[in-house]
Design a protein around this motif. Structure first.
Motif, PDB file in Angstrom:
ATOM      1  N   MET A  65     -38.054  18.105  28.743  1.00 59.65           N
ATOM      2  CA  MET A  65     -37.654  16.856  29.762  1.00 59.65           C
ATOM      3  C   MET A  65     -36.067  16.847  30.096  1.00 59.65           C
ATOM      4  O   MET A  65     -35.508  16.605  30.939  1.00 59.65           O
ATOM      5  N   GLN A  66     -35.286  17.386  28.891  1.00 58.50           N
ATOM      6  CA  GLN A  66     -33.968  17.628  29.202  1.00 58.50           C
ATOM      7  C   GLN A  66     -33.609  18.763  30.183  1.00 58.50           C
ATOM      8  O   GLN A  66     -32.765  18.646  31.109  1.00 58.50           O
ATOM      9  N   ASP A  67     -34.310  19.858  29.919  1.00 58.69           N
ATOM     10  CA  ASP A  67     -34.314  20.996  30.794  1.00 58.69           C
ATOM     11  C   ASP A  67     -34.508  20.397  32.356  1.00 58.69           C
ATOM     12  O   ASP A  67     -33.821  20.711  33.288  1.00 58.69           O
ATOM     13  N   ILE A  68     -35.710  19.763  32.555  1.00 54.16           N
ATOM     14  CA  ILE A  68     -36.118  19.349  33.851  1.00 54.16           C
ATOM     15  C   ILE A  68     -34.747  18.298  34.363  1.00 54.16           C
ATOM     16  O   ILE A  68     -34.328  18.686  35.640  1.00 54.16           O
ATOM     17  N   ALA A  69     -34.560  17.415  33.595  1.00 44.65           N
ATOM     18  CA  ALA A  69     -33.352  16.250  34.296  1.00 44.65           C
ATOM     19  C   ALA A  69     -31.983  17.138  34.317  1.00 44.65           C
ATOM     20  O   ALA A  69     -31.323  16.810  35.186  1.00 44.65           O
ATOM     21  N   LEU A  70     -31.605  17.802  33.582  1.00 45.39           N
ATOM     22  CA  LEU A  70     -30.408  18.506  33.682  1.00 45.39           C
ATOM     23  C   LEU A  70     -30.225  19.508  34.403  1.00 45.39           C
ATOM     24  O   LEU A  70     -29.212  19.946  35.038  1.00 45.39           O
ATOM     25  N   ASN A  71     -31.202  20.280  34.312  1.00 41.96           N
ATOM     26  CA  ASN A  71     -31.042  21.834  35.106  1.00 41.96           C
ATOM     27  C   ASN A  71     -31.761  21.931  36.510  1.00 41.96           C
ATOM     28  O   ASN A  71     -31.738  22.843  37.341  1.00 41.96           O
ATOM     29  N   ARG A  72     -32.948  20.888  36.611  1.00 40.73           N
ATOM     30  CA  ARG A  72     -33.746  21.153  37.723  1.00 40.73           C
ATOM     31  C   ARG A  72     -33.864  20.094  38.609  1.00 40.73           C
ATOM     32  O   ARG A  72     -34.057  20.330  39.932  1.00 40.73           O
ATOM     33  N   THR A  73     -33.476  18.912  38.291  1.00 38.30           N
ATOM     34  CA  THR A  73     -33.393  17.708  39.312  1.00 38.30           C
ATOM     35  C   THR A  73     -32.361  16.905  39.428  1.00 38.30           C
ATOM     36  O   THR A  73     -32.148  15.954  39.923  1.00 38.30           O
ATOM     37  N   GLY A 109     -29.924  15.793  37.368  1.00 38.89           N
ATOM     38  CA  GLY A 109     -29.647  14.478  36.605  1.00 38.89           C
ATOM     39  C   GLY A 109     -30.199  13.225  36.946  1.00 38.89           C
ATOM     40  O   GLY A 109     -30.061  12.187  36.492  1.00 38.89           O
ATOM     41  N   ARG A 110     -31.425  13.445  37.947  1.00 36.50           N
ATOM     42  CA  ARG A 110     -32.278  12.361  38.366  1.00 36.50           C
ATOM     43  C   ARG A 110     -33.631  12.583  37.573  1.00 36.50           C
ATOM     44  O   ARG A 110     -34.172  13.679  37.559  1.00 36.50           O
ATOM     45  N   SER A 111     -34.281  11.134  37.584  1.00 33.31           N
ATOM     46  CA  SER A 111     -35.642  11.468  36.630  1.00 33.31           C
ATOM     47  C   SER A 111     -36.807  11.514  37.967  1.00 33.31           C
ATOM     48  O   SER A 111     -36.756  10.864  38.799  1.00 33.31           O
ATOM     49  N   PRO A 112     -37.612  12.520  37.472  1.00 32.85           N
ATOM     50  CA  PRO A 112     -38.889  12.664  38.485  1.00 32.85           C
ATOM     51  C   PRO A 112     -39.755  11.772  37.815  1.00 32.85           C
ATOM     52  O   PRO A 112     -41.173  11.630  38.343  1.00 32.85           O
ATOM     53  N   PHE A 113     -39.605  11.243  36.766  1.00 31.07           N
ATOM     54  CA  PHE A 113     -40.669  10.544  36.066  1.00 31.07           C
ATOM     55  C   PHE A 113     -40.345   8.894  36.048  1.00 31.07           C
ATOM     56  O   PHE A 113     -39.140   8.584  35.913  1.00 31.07           O
ATOM     57  N   GLY A 114     -41.732   8.218  36.150  1.00 24.88           N
ATOM     58  CA  GLY A 114     -41.241   6.598  35.960  1.00 24.88           C
ATOM     59  C   GLY A 114     -42.457   6.106  35.487  1.00 24.88           C
ATOM     60  O   GLY A 114     -43.576   6.669  35.379  1.00 24.88           O
ATOM     61  N   ASN A 115     -42.406   4.826  34.867  1.00 22.81           N
ATOM     62  CA  ASN A 115     -43.387   4.165  34.468  1.00 22.81           C
ATOM     63  C   ASN A 115     -43.545   2.852  34.659  1.00 22.81           C
ATOM     64  O   ASN A 115     -44.149   1.831  34.126  1.00 22.81           O
ATOM     65  N   GLU A 116     -42.616   2.202  35.763  1.00 24.50           N
ATOM     66  CA  GLU A 116     -42.556   0.921  35.835  1.00 24.50           C
ATOM     67  C   GLU A 116     -43.801   0.160  36.171  1.00 24.50           C
ATOM     68  O   GLU A 116     -43.927  -1.157  35.939  1.00 24.50           O
ATOM     69  N   SER A 117     -44.884   0.765  36.847  1.00 20.36           N
ATOM     70  CA  SER A 117     -46.295   0.303  37.027  1.00 20.36           C
ATOM     71  C   SER A 117     -47.236   0.206  35.935  1.00 20.36           C
ATOM     72  O   SER A 117     -48.360  -0.074  36.184  1.00 20.36           O
ATOM     73  N   VAL A 118     -46.768   1.110  34.991  1.00 20.92           N
ATOM     74  CA  VAL A 118     -48.104   1.491  34.081  1.00 20.92           C
ATOM     75  C   VAL A 118     -48.355   0.314  33.163  1.00 20.92           C
ATOM     76  O   VAL A 118     -47.605  -0.428  32.613  1.00 20.92           O
ATOM     77  N   LYS A 119     -49.711   0.382  32.909  1.00 16.94           N
ATOM     78  CA  LYS A 119     -50.268  -0.722  32.089  1.00 16.94           C
ATOM     79  C   LYS A 119     -50.819  -0.020  30.843  1.00 16.94           C
ATOM     80  O   LYS A 119     -51.792   0.858  30.923  1.00 16.94           O
ATOM     81  N   TYR A 120     -50.108   0.067  29.710  1.00 14.04           N
ATOM     82  CA  TYR A 120     -50.505   0.649  28.452  1.00 14.04           C
ATOM     83  C   TYR A 120     -51.776  -0.146  27.754  1.00 14.04           C
ATOM     84  O   TYR A 120     -51.553  -1.321  27.532  1.00 14.04           O
ATOM     85  N   ARG A 121     -52.666   0.851  27.370  1.00 15.40           N
ATOM     86  CA  ARG A 121     -53.836   0.190  26.566  1.00 15.40           C
ATOM     87  C   ARG A 121     -54.130   1.006  25.220  1.00 15.40           C
ATOM     88  O   ARG A 121     -54.178   2.276  25.458  1.00 15.40           O
ATOM     89  N   GLY A 122     -54.796   0.232  24.514  1.00 16.24           N
ATOM     90  CA  GLY A 122     -55.197   0.870  23.421  1.00 16.24           C
ATOM     91  C   GLY A 122     -54.765   0.419  21.982  1.00 16.24           C
ATOM     92  O   GLY A 122     -54.933   0.860  21.031  1.00 16.24           O
ATOM     93  N   SER A 123     -53.651  -0.497  22.110  1.00 12.24           N
ATOM     94  CA  SER A 123     -52.853  -0.812  20.805  1.00 12.24           C
ATOM     95  C   SER A 123     -53.775  -2.119  20.370  1.00 12.24           C
ATOM     96  O   SER A 123     -54.652  -2.516  21.048  1.00 12.24           O
TER      97      SER A 123
END
Length: 465
Positions: free
Chosen positions: A298-306, A308-322
Motif C-alpha cells: 500500500m505504500q508503493d501504491i500511494a507513493l509511487n502509483r497514485t 500520494g492520494r488514496s484509492p482506498f476508502g472505508n467511510e461507508s463500511v459496516k464491519y461485522r463479526g466482532s
C-alpha cells in the motif's frame, strides 16, 4: 543504423521473394504490386531485441533442457527454457507478487523451479522478471509480451502459445490479454490460463487490506505506536519509515500472539486475534502476510502509483463479526477514497473482460491469500464484456495459494490446447477426470470440485460506495 533482419526473416525472404518475382512476371503490374505487399506483410518483423545467451539451467529444471537468459530493451531480465522433448508449444509466464524494490534476474530461477511441471510436460517456458518492482500491471504485461517476441524471433515459432499468469501475475496476464488479444484474429496468444488470480481489479481486491489496517489499529494501536509519527493508514507507511518486516511481525505477535500456540496466548490476545479473523475473514496463519502487504504494497501504491492520494476508502463500511460491532464501527479510523487515485489505479489494474481467446481460470477454494470470491467478480467482468462464453472456471479443494498440484496444471494446459485445436470447450468435470488420468504420470494431487461455485466478492470483502 539499420536493424538487420534476424536469420529467420532472411531465410523467409530468400524463399518468398523469388516466388513473388515469378508471379509478378505472369500478372499485371497492379496485381503484382498487391501480391508483393501482401507477401511482405507476412514476413517476420524484427523486434530489435538482442538474442538471449545460452546459460546454465537453474536448479529444478528437468534434465536435458536448454536455458537462455537475457535483458530486454526495457531493462527486464528474462529466462527461457526449452525442454529436450519440446512439443513445439510455448507457455509465457507472468509471475506473482509483485516484488518490491529493484528486480533481480534470480527471480526467474525461483519461478521456473516452482513451475518446472510446465517443462516436464513438454512445453517451452518464457518468463520476464519485469522491468520494475511494485504494483505496475500494464508495464509488466508489456514485458511479458516482449519476452514472447524474443522467443519467436530468436528461439523458434511455436505452434501454440499460452499466456499463464499466477496470483498477481494473473492480473498481469488478464490485462495483457486485453491489450494484445481482444481480437482473436490478431492475437499472439492462443489461450490464457489464470491461476490463483487477483482478478477483481486492484480497486476492489485490495480494499480488505485497508480494513485490516484500521481494525488492527483499533485493537492494537501499535502500527503506528502512539509515540511515533502518525499518518493515514491507507498510505501503508511514510516514505521515510525505517520499519522492517521482522519488527512489524514482532508488533503483531505482541498484540495478537499469532506466532504462539493458542494455549500460550493471553485471553486478550486471543480475543483480538479472533476479532481479526472473524471481521476480516482471513485465517490466523495469513495475518502477518496480509499485514505486510497492507503496509509495504500500500505504500508503493500511494507513493509511487497514485501521487500520494488514496484509492482506498472505508467511510461507508459496516464491519461485522466482532463481539461488539457498534463499538468497533464507532472506533475505527475512517478514510474517503480520492476519485483521481481510484481512476489511476483502476486504469492500471482493473479489467474490462475484452479478451478474444479462450480463458481458463483455476483457483483453490481455501486460498488464504487471494480469496476465491475474486473469481465471481471476474465472471461478472467477462459477462459485461460479452465474453463469458470464452471463460471456464475450475475450483480445487486446496487451501493453498502459491501452488496446487502438478497434475492440476498439466490438465489445465491440456484442456486449453484441445479447446483451441479441436474446439472442445472444457468443463470442470472433464478437467477433473483428465487430472485424475495425469496423476499416473505426474503424481497425486487432483482435488477439483466440479460443483463448487464461489460466493459474490461483496460477501467476503465489505462493500463500500
Amino acid at each position: 543504423m539499420r536493424t538487420p533482419f534476424p536469420p529467420d526473416a532472411r531465410r523467409a525472404a530468400r524463399r518468398t521473394l523469388p516466388v513473388i518475382a515469378s508471379a509478378a512476371r505472369r500478372v499485371s503490374a497492379p496485381v503484382a504490386l498487391a501480391v508483393l505487399l501482401s507477401a511482405c506483410a507476412q514476413l517476420p518483423v524484427p523486434s530489435g531485441e538482442k538474442a538471449p545467451a545460452a546459460a546454465a539451467c537453474p536448479e529444478g529444471v528437468p534434465a536435458g533442457a536448454r536455458c537462455l537468459r537475457g535483458q530486454d530493451s526495457a531493462g527486464a531480465h528474462y529466462l527461457i527454457v526449452v525442454p529436450a522433448n519440446w512439443n513445439r508449444m510455448l507457455v509465457v509466464h507472468a509471475h506473482g507478487g509483485p516484488t518490491l524494490g529493484e528486480p533481480k534476474a534470480s527471480r526467474a530461477d525461483a519461478d521456473i523451479k516452482r513451475w518446472a511441471i510446465t517443462v516436464k510436460a513438454g512445453y517451452a517456458w518464457a518468463g520476464s522478471v519485469f522491468r520494475q518492482g511494485g504494483v505496475e500491471v500494464r508495464a509488466a504485461a508489456e514485458d511479458t509480451e516482449r519476452v514472447r517476441r524474443i522467443f519467436v524471433e530468436h528461439v523458434g515459432k511455436p505452434t501454440r502459445t499460452i499466456l499463464h499468469g499466477q496470483s498477481w501475475g494473473a492480473n498481469v496476464a488478464a490485462k495483457g490479454a486485453e491489450m494484445y488479444s481482444a481480437d482473436a484474429a490478431r492475437s499472439p496468444y492462443d489461450a490464457v490460463l489464470l491461476t490463483s488470480g487477483v482478478l477483481a481489479g486492484g480497486t476492489r481486491a485490495y480494499d480488505f487490506r485497508l480494513d485490516l489496517r484500521v481494525v488492527y489499529q483499533y485493537l492494537c494501536g501499535n502500527h503506528p505506536r502512539a509515540d511515533e509519527p502518525q499518518y493515514p493508514l491507507w498510505m501503508g507507511l511514510p516514505a521515510d519509515s525505517k520499519l522492517t518486516r521482522p519488527e512489524l511481525a514482532a508488533r503483531i505477535d505482541e498484540c495478537l500472539g499469532v506466532r504462539k500456540p493458542a494455549a500460550q496466548r493471553s485471553p486478550e490476545q486471543a480475543r483480538r486475534l479472533k476479532t481479526i479473523v472473524d471481521v476480516i475473514r482471513i485465517p490466523e496463519s495469513s495475518v502477518i502476510g496480509h499485514m505486510n502487504w497492507a503496509t509495504w504494497h500500500m505504500q508503493d501504491i500511494a507513493l509511487n502509483r497514485t501521487g500520494g492520494r488514496s484509492p482506498f476508502g472505508n467511510e461507508s463500511v459496516k464491519y461485522r463479526g466482532s463481539d461488539d460491532d457498534a463499538k468497533l464501527n464507532a472506533g475505527v479510523l475512517r478514510y474517503r477514497a480520492d476519485p483521481q487515485a481510484v481512476a489511476k489505479l483502476a486504469a492500471d489494474t482493473d479489467l474490462s473482460g475484452r479478451i478474444g481467446v479462450p480463458v481458463l481460470s483455476v483457483h483453490g477454494i481455501g486460498d488464504p491469500t487471494i480469496f476465491v470470491e475474486n473469481q465471481s467478480a471476474f465472471r461478472e467482468t467477462m459477462e459485461r464484456a460479452g465474453a463469458a462464453s470464452r471463460l471456464v472456471q475450475v475450483y480445487s479443494d486446496h487451501a493453498a495459494h502459491s501452488y496446487l498440484s502438478d497434475p492440476t496444471y498439466v490438465a489445465a494446459f491440456d484442456a486449453l490446447v484441445k479447446w483451441v485445436e479441436k474446439g472442445e470447450k472444457p468443463t470442470p468435470a472433464g478437467i477433473a477426470e483428465s487430472c485424475k488420468r495425469f496423476e499416473s504420470e505426474y503424481g497425486k494431487g487432483c482435488k477439483i470440485d466440479p460443483a463448487y461455485r464461489p460466493a459474490p466478492l461483496h460477501e467476503r470483502i465489505a462493500p463500500r460506495k
